[in-house]
Write a protein that holds these residues in place. Structure first.
Motif, short mmCIF file in Angstrom:
data_model
loop_
_atom_site.label_atom_id
_atom_site.label_comp_id
_atom_site.label_asym_id
_atom_site.label_seq_id
_atom_site.Cartn_x
_atom_site.Cartn_y
_atom_site.Cartn_z
N GLN A 106 0.15 -1.25 0.23
CA GLN A 106 -0.43 -0.27 0.12
C GLN A 106 0.83 1.43 0.16
O GLN A 106 1.95 1.19 1.33
N VAL A 197 -2.05 -6.04 1.61
CA VAL A 197 -3.98 -6.60 0.75
C VAL A 197 -3.13 -7.12 0.11
O VAL A 197 -2.47 -7.06 -0.66
N ALA A 235 -5.17 -3.52 -10.10
CA ALA A 235 -6.30 -3.80 -10.47
C ALA A 235 -6.90 -4.62 -9.10
O ALA A 235 -8.49 -4.71 -9.95
N GLU A 236 -6.50 -4.76 -8.23
CA GLU A 236 -6.77 -5.52 -7.30
C GLU A 236 -7.98 -3.89 -6.39
O GLU A 236 -6.58 -3.99 -5.71
N PHE A 237 -8.77 -4.23 -5.96
CA PHE A 237 -8.94 -2.87 -4.97
C PHE A 237 -8.18 -2.84 -3.60
O PHE A 237 -8.54 -3.62 -2.78
N CYS A 238 -7.99 -1.74 -3.29
CA CYS A 238 -6.14 -1.91 -1.80
C CYS A 238 -6.75 -0.94 -1.29
O CYS A 238 -5.80 -1.05 -0.53
N GLY A 239 -7.44 -0.09 -1.41
CA GLY A 239 -7.48 1.38 -0.09
C GLY A 239 -7.62 2.37 -0.89
O GLY A 239 -7.76 2.31 -2.28
N ASP A 240 -7.10 3.50 -0.03
CA ASP A 240 -7.96 4.69 -0.98
C ASP A 240 -6.52 5.52 -1.87
O ASP A 240 -6.73 6.34 -3.10
N HIS A 242 -5.90 3.41 -4.38
CA HIS A 242 -5.63 2.09 -5.67
C HIS A 242 -5.16 2.65 -6.61
O HIS A 242 -4.89 1.96 -7.66
N HIS A 243 -6.20 3.92 -7.24
CA HIS A 243 -6.16 4.57 -8.21
C HIS A 243 -5.08 5.15 -8.41
O HIS A 243 -4.98 5.03 -9.65
N GLU A 246 0.55 2.96 -9.80
CA GLU A 246 0.68 2.69 -10.61
C GLU A 246 2.22 2.31 -11.19
O GLU A 246 3.08 2.89 -10.18
#
Lengths: 275, 565
Positions: A106, A197, A235-240, A242-243, A246
């Motif tokens: 993260q 995560v 590509a897997e949602f991982c929190g604030d 995530h977007h 990269e």
């Protein structure tokens, strides 16, 4: 880029099949809308089933499904040439892949290129599952380095079981993205894990992704045909953030790659990687 | 609505006998509604609650589309955005499409099989309470200082563990979803048991309408799959008490298996009842009986059975699933699905089509759901799924299934049975406006998302940078969402007008085929009365048979292929 090629082929085949089916159904519907509307003066059909037609249709469906199953299973096989056999044969012969250990956290990435030979020593020593614990220390260091204002990403060598490894990481903030450097034409083997995560490493240009689990290492191989730089994403949602998680995938010539690895193995911490 | 207790002589006695000390509860009071054992009222409560939540979850979607309309926007902030997509997805799946489908069954199945009541009426009512309270609990997360649950409808650990998602939103979500799922299980059992054991004399299994059969298949999946979600939620709750549980990969991947063992069959629970409704609507407005009835019944059951074996196709990219096996079972689903489509199209092809609002929604269902189904084969193909999974391609696919498909079926059902349920007619013109806006909005919103996923836009991102090149397609999708908002306003207006104008509906405004159209509109407490008795149960379309016997139907007077008594 065998994934990309297989993807393109399978997508074409399935899109053609899907389009034919869609157009058939649409044609039947449009025909009904015009010719079977109440104003067209036809009465409803009294036949409520046509068993022989239905059975023939069922047989056709089964054949199509069976064909698709075989085709998609073969495609999955083409996408993973060699499969685990390649992993077993690693280290011997010219097909030995370039290994990169990828650690997701993260909310950024760390790419470790073990020194040739060192990786296998580490592997036979205590196996891949022991790696996350060691990486926790590395990632903390990575955070520290990035927060300390190391500019655009960082790349530095680190000791790993007695041998130096070239490592790049960043914090994925304000455009500071880490770069995964790979050689063209050689098989690259990614050993993927996570510190916290579940994440997922996705390079859209490769048409492939693989999830990164904590307490587990996933491996996959790919080759890049040409030099260039492509975006990779989580590509897997991982929190604030995530977007924003990269990275860059950068393919360079094998010679350039070897230079890059040896330079980062010797230099120790340096700022301004190939971001 | 007024409740007209008009029990026939042979109906069961009133359940609650007032004692001398207490006043009887008036059926029309709010307490009368909340303590009702009338299956129609429980069904209505369930569907009305789901409808209210449908609007709320839609508002969340509009807020998300406003943020995604342009690159680089993040006016809600990631944390709030994550709450919105999590509650939108959880709400639509656990609290809207599933309960509405089951509520429709609670209302209609007893009517369609000629029964005066549902089996286990109190358990059914209890199921509704659990569902409604569960929905309130889940939504109350927004009132917590740390906000609502923000880990998606799937809530994978360790992301959803107390280490990475501290705060009260997630526990509330766990308890809320648990309650709603137990509620759905209770109601599902009641519907299944009603269809199996409460049929009127002469109502054989193969005389049950397609909708009732679709409810049987759906409730079988409820019973088979929903307990797996309960187990997953318990695991999550335990892991929140002791986060070290999720230090081990076995529990993380194990959760995914348990979750998707529920998570795929539930897609068909949210699909079959609407498919059944579309089948009824197509047959009635084609002025004929449903084509390929037996094949459809068998394929529904085969579909339900197969659906229990496909869950791993949600885990192709985990590197921890046997992809070829799950691909095989997933692609095999095209066989029963193809049979069902054959029946839908065949019904229309031999019909005499009348284009009323329910029929419009049912007709649009056919090509739109087909897009969801055909792209479903693509995502069931590992070689394609590695790229498109967890991308907007999946968002497009699932909304074509659940919105362009199931929600259109839901509205077909709603416009079709609204006169029966309320005794009031909806307005045709507003219905057409609603339908047109909805078709435009649905396709404008979700078609561009296939492109976004192919181009590399991941799901569940709060925002995206300008250089990514996702701007135009996202703008189109957001404009489409505006059309959807307008469509829902037209629908709300139509409801409001119906209750204001109160145009009375006859017992059978559409020339229906199945038994509920023989009962008064709205049906009284025990459904069929001496003035509206059960007609002879001659086939799966007894009212059509009756019309043909009386020679009032324009169809040629040949004996249909369907079975006759």
């Amino acid at each position: 880029m065998e994934q990309r090629r297989v993807f393109a082929q399978v997508l074409t085949v399935e899109t053609v099949i899907a389009s034919v089916v869609f157009l058939l159904v649409l044609t039947a519907l449009l025909y009904s809308l015009i010719r079977r509307r109440a104003g067209a003066g036809v009465g409803p059909s009294p036949r409520s089933e046509r068993p022989r037609l239905e059975v023939s249709y069922l047989a056709a469906l089964v054949v199509i499904a069976a064909g698709l199953v075989v085709y998609t299973a073969s495609a999955n096989d083409w996408m993973h040439p060699g499969g685990d056999a390649q992993a077993a044969g690693r280290g011997g012969g010219k097909a030995a892949p370039v290994e990169v250990d990828v650690t997701a956290f993260q909310w950024c990435w760390k790419f470790t290129h073990p020194a040739p030979g060192a990786h296998q020593a580490a592997r036979s020593g205590h196996g891949p599952d022991a790696r996350p614990a060691a990486d926790a220390h590395h990632a903390a260091e990575a955070h520290h380095a990035a927060d300390g204002g190391h500019g655009s990403g960082g790349a530095h060598g680190q000791r790993s079981d007695g041998a130096r490894a070239a490592t790049t990481t960043a914090n994925c903030r304000d455009g500071r993205l880490p770069t995964l450097v790979v050689p063209t034409g050689r098989t690259v083997r990614i050993n993927l894990t996570s510190l916290d995560v579940i994440h997922s490493l996705w390079v859209p240009a490769l048409r492939y992704k693989m999830d990164a689990f904590p307490d587990h290492t996933n491996s996959f191989t790919f080759t890049v045909d040409k030099e260039g730089r492509w975006i990779g994403r989580c590509a897997e949602f991982c929190g604030d953030r995530h977007h924003a998680m990269e990275f860059w995938l950068k393919a360079v010539s094998p010679e350039e790659y070897d230079d890059w690895v040896s330079q980062h193995q010797q230099d120790g911490p340096t700022g301004g990687a190939a971001a | 609505m007024t409740l007209a207790p008009d029990p026939p002589a042979d109906s069961p006695p009133q359940a609650a006998q007032p004692t001398g000390a207490s006043r009887p509860v008036r059926p029309a009071s709010w307490l009368g509604w909340l303590t009702t054992t009338d299956h129609k009222r429980v069904g209505l409560l369930t569907m009305a609650t789901a409808m209210v939540l449908f609007f709320l979850m839609g508002v969340l979607a509009l807020l998300m589309r406003s943020q995604l309309a342009q690159p680089g926007q993040n006016f809600f902030g990631s944390s709030m955005y994550n709450q919105m997509f999590s509650i939108h997805g959880s709400g639509m799946i656990y609290m809207v499409m599933t309960p509405f489908a089951i509520g429709l069954g609670v209302y209609l199945v007893p009517l369609q099989i000629g029964a005066p009541a549902v089996a286990m009426p109190r358990a059914t009512l209890f199921g509704y309470w659990l569902y409604a309270l569960g929905a309130v609990l889940m939504l109350s997360g927004f009132a917590m200082p740390t906000g609502a649950h923000a880990d998606g409808w799937f809530s994978y650990p360790p992301m959803a563990s107390s280490t990475y998602s501290p705060g009260d939103g997630t526990p509330l979500w766990i308890v809320g979803v648990f309650m709603a799922t137990v509620g759905a299980l209770l109601m599902g059992w009641a519907v299944l048991w009603t269809a199996l054991r409460k049929r009127a004399r002469g109502m054989t299994m193969l005389r049950m309408p397609v909708f009732t059969w679709s409810m049987i298949a759906a409730t079988l999946m409820v019973i088979g799959a929903f307990p797996s979600l309960l187990a997953a939620l318990v695991m999550l709750a335990v892991g929140r008490a002791d986060p070290t549980v999720f230090d081990s990969n076995a529990w993380n991947i194990g959760y995914q298996h348990l979750f998707w063992f529920y998570g795929h069959p539930v897609v068909y629970v949210m699909f079959f009842p609407y498919l059944g409704a579309v089948g009824e609507v197509l047959a009635v407005f084609s002025r004929r009986r449903f084509f390929g009835y037996k094949g459809t019944v068998i394929s529904l059951l085969v579909f339900a059975a197969l659906s229990m074996s496909v869950w791993g196709h949600h885990m192709f990219a985990t590197g921890q699933a046997t992809n070829d096996y799950y691909s095989l079972t997933s692609i095999a689903l095209l066989v029963p699905a193809g049979i069902e489509y054959f029946a839908l199209v065949g019904t229309v092809l031999g019909g005499r089509l009348v284009f009323r609002t329910p029929m419009l929604f049912a007709l649009a269902f056919i090509p739109q759901f087909l897009i969801g189904g055909l792209t479903g084969i693509m995502v069931g193909t590992p070689a394609l799924d590695y790229h498109v999974t967890d991308s907007y391609f999946i968002v497009a696919h699932l909304h074509y299934v659940l919105f362009a498909g199931s929600a259109f079926g839901l509205f077909a059902a709603l416009y079709f049975w609204f006169p029966k349920v309320t005794g009031l007619m909806l307005d045709e013109r507003l219905g057409r406006v609603h339908f047109t806006l909805m078709v435009i909005g649905t396709n404008l919103t979700f078609l561009p998302m296939f492109g976004l996923g192919y181009l590399g836009m991941p799901r569940r991102v709060a925002t995206y940078p300008e250089w990514a090149g996702f701007g135009l397609l996202n703008l189109l999708a957001s404009i489409g969402a505006g059309f959807l908002a307008a469509a829902m306003i037209a629908f709300a207006l139509n409801l409001q007008q119906a209750f204001r104008r109160r145009v009375p509906a006859p017992a059978d405004p559409w020339q229906g085929n199945s038994l509920e159209w023989a009962a008064p509109s709205p049906p009284p407490r025990y459904n069929f009365t001496t003035t509206h008795p059960l007609p002879p149960l001659t086939s799966n379309a007894p009212l059509l048979d009756a019309r043909m016997r009386q020679g009032r139907h324009r169809a040629p007077h040949r004996t249909p292929n369907g079975e006759r008594a």
